[in-house]
Design an enzyme around this catalytic site. Structure first.
Site, mmCIF file in Angstrom:
data_model
loop_
_atom_site.group_PDB
_atom_site.id
_atom_site.type_symbol
_atom_site.label_atom_id
_atom_site.label_comp_id
_atom_site.label_asym_id
_atom_site.label_seq_id
_atom_site.Cartn_x
_atom_site.Cartn_y
_atom_site.Cartn_z
ATOM 1 N N GLU A 222 0.838 -1.209 0.000
ATOM 2 C CA GLU A 222 0.000 0.000 0.000
ATOM 3 C C GLU A 222 0.871 1.256 0.000
ATOM 4 O OE1 GLU A 222 -1.204 1.965 3.244
ATOM 5 O OE2 GLU A 222 -0.882 0.398 4.731
ATOM 6 N N VAL B 121 -5.340 0.479 3.031
ATOM 7 C CA VAL B 121 -5.527 -0.968 2.948
ATOM 8 C C VAL B 121 -6.781 -1.294 2.132
ATOM 9 C CG1 VAL B 121 -6.099 -3.035 4.288
ATOM 10 C CG2 VAL B 121 -4.245 -1.526 5.045
ATOM 11 N N LYS C 55 -3.575 -1.349 14.258
ATOM 12 C CA LYS C 55 -2.818 -0.311 14.962
ATOM 13 C C LYS C 55 -3.270 -0.218 16.413
ATOM 14 C CE LYS C 55 -3.367 2.354 11.295
ATOM 15 N NZ LYS C 55 -3.176 1.602 10.053
HETATM 16 N N1 PSU Z 1 -0.034 0.704 8.567
HETATM 17 C C1 PSU Z 1 0.980 1.502 8.956
HETATM 18 N N2 PSU Z 1 0.862 2.845 8.738
HETATM 19 C C2 PSU Z 1 -0.253 3.383 8.100
HETATM 20 C C3 PSU Z 1 -1.319 2.539 7.701
HETATM 21 C C4 PSU Z 1 -1.162 1.190 7.942
HETATM 22 O O1 PSU Z 1 1.980 1.023 9.524
HETATM 23 O O2 PSU Z 1 -0.300 4.606 7.887
HETATM 24 C C5 PSU Z 1 -2.539 3.127 6.987
HETATM 25 C C6 PSU Z 1 -3.191 2.075 6.084
HETATM 26 O O3 PSU Z 1 -3.250 2.612 4.797
HETATM 27 C C7 PSU Z 1 -4.581 1.883 6.651
HETATM 28 C C8 PSU Z 1 -4.867 3.266 7.154
HETATM 29 O O4 PSU Z 1 -5.513 1.428 5.688
HETATM 30 O O5 PSU Z 1 -3.625 3.577 7.823
HETATM 31 C C9 PSU Z 1 -6.094 3.308 8.051
HETATM 32 O O6 PSU Z 1 -6.626 4.601 8.016
HETATM 33 P P1 PSU Z 1 -8.103 4.863 8.613
HETATM 34 O O7 PSU Z 1 -7.983 4.536 10.063
HETATM 35 O O8 PSU Z 1 -8.375 6.318 8.328
HETATM 36 O O9 PSU Z 1 -9.031 3.948 7.860
#
Ligand code: PSU
Ligand code: MN
Length: 311
Positions: free
Chosen positions: A31, A112, A165
């Site tokens: 990604e 993702v 996360k």
């Molecule tokens: N994993 C990481 N760093 C990131 C992300 C994933 O180590 O920045 C990103 C991915 O692209 C994931 C996004 O889909 O964070 C999630 O964002 P949100 O919570 O706004 O859906």
């Protein structure tokens, strides 16, 4: 439209990815949101190049996904990767943002959800990232749940990640994955990884120990048929490279407070919290994040290679 002019909304495959897919060789999707919005410049570009190198040295083709000037790309050239890393106008695109981005000629990095969608559509079966999005801790107030979860619930792809996360509500996210019918395998662990931390403390129902075992699960899932869903391979960051758990818990609480005080909302929440963690740990969270991503990319490459071996 004449036969020679390709559909402008059809994703463009890099020559490397097209050749690998055509020959049945392994491909690993990567990604780009982590590059554009998850890591600081200029380190993000060297990381992006390093991750692609890891995939190649394992014998697979890297397919970094992004949208540039309204074209979706599966596999980027060096200049395109540089643009994603360096251009601050590159947006953050989830799955739902793809159509407006294509229609308006926008450029953006894919999360993702958008990456899994485009990769699966192109025929790429394995995808590596850092940590998935999920259910946020304030969900009861703001209903913030990453679009990653629902997209993975209807996309047949194997995602290697270090869990979700740790800024999120991990038990709630695991519950949602169960409800959505998304399979979760602990890789070499009975505990769900904690992104910056080797363990979130939450149990996983299934544990595998090798890429070949993962491939057997992929094959069994395919043989069973049914609606397409993702398979999550949860691969912990090595213990000696994790963030100190006490430091993690302290700065996370501070970062969540800062997020609330500044009323950060929507797509900005995740990049804000990752950046806060990095600042408040003097960069230690960044090193743990990178160690997790490297491990995931290496494991995804081994799975992709094992998946094309005759059994
Ligand atoms: N994993 C990481 N760093 C990131 C992300 C994933 O180590 O920045 C990103 C991915 O692209 C994931 C996004 O889909 O964070 C999630 O964002 P949100 O919570 O706004 O859906
Ligand atoms: Mn969100």
């Amino acid at each position: 439209m004449s036969q020679n002019s390709p559909d402008p909304y059809e994703p463009v495959l890099s020559a490397e990815v097209r050749a690998a897919l055509g020959a049945g060789r392994p491909v690993v999707a990567l990604e780009s949101t982590i590059i554009a919005h998850g890591l600081p410049r200029p380190r993000n570009l060297s990381v992006a190049l390093e991750l692609e190198g890891l995939v190649r040295s394992a014998g697979a083709a890297p397919a970094t996904v992004a949208v540039l000037d309204g074209r979706a790309h599966v596999g980027l050239g060096a200049e395109q990767l540089e643009r994603v890393a360096a251009d601050p106008s590159v947006r953050k695109l989830g799955h739902r943002d793809l159509a407006p981005a294509l229609a308006t000629g926008a450029s953006g990095a894919t999360t993702v959800s958008a990456t899994a969608f485009l990769a699966a559509r192109a025929g790429v079966g394995v995808f590596a990232t850092g940590g998935l999005g999920g259910v946020h801790r304030e969900w009861a107030v703001d209903q913030d749940e990453s679009a990653d979860l629902r997209l993975l619930a209807r996309t047949g792809i194997t995602v290697v990640c270090a869990g979700v996360k740790s800024i999120l509500d991990v038990p709630a996210t695991l519950q949602r994955l169960e409800t959505l019918g998304v399979g979760v395998l602990g890789y070499g662990t009975g505990l769900f990884p904690g992104f910056y931390l080797s363990s979130s403390g939450e149990p996983v129902d299934w544990t595998v120990h090798s890429p070949e075992e993962v491939v057997e699960v992929i094959r069994a899932k395919a043989a069973l048929g049914g609606p397409p869903t993702a398979l999550i391979v949860a691969n912990p960051v090595p213990e000696d490279e994790q963030l100190d758990p006490r430091l993690h818990d302290r700065v996370l609480a501070e970062a969540l407070d800062a997020c609330r005080e500044r009323a950060v909302a929507g797509q900005a929440v995740t990049p804000f919290l990752l950046d806060q963690l990095m600042r408040r740990t003097d960069g230690a969270s960044l090193e743990a994040n990178l160690a997790a991503v490297r491990g995931n990319v290496a494991l995804a490459s081994r799975i992709a290679v094992a998946a094309v071996e005759p059994r």
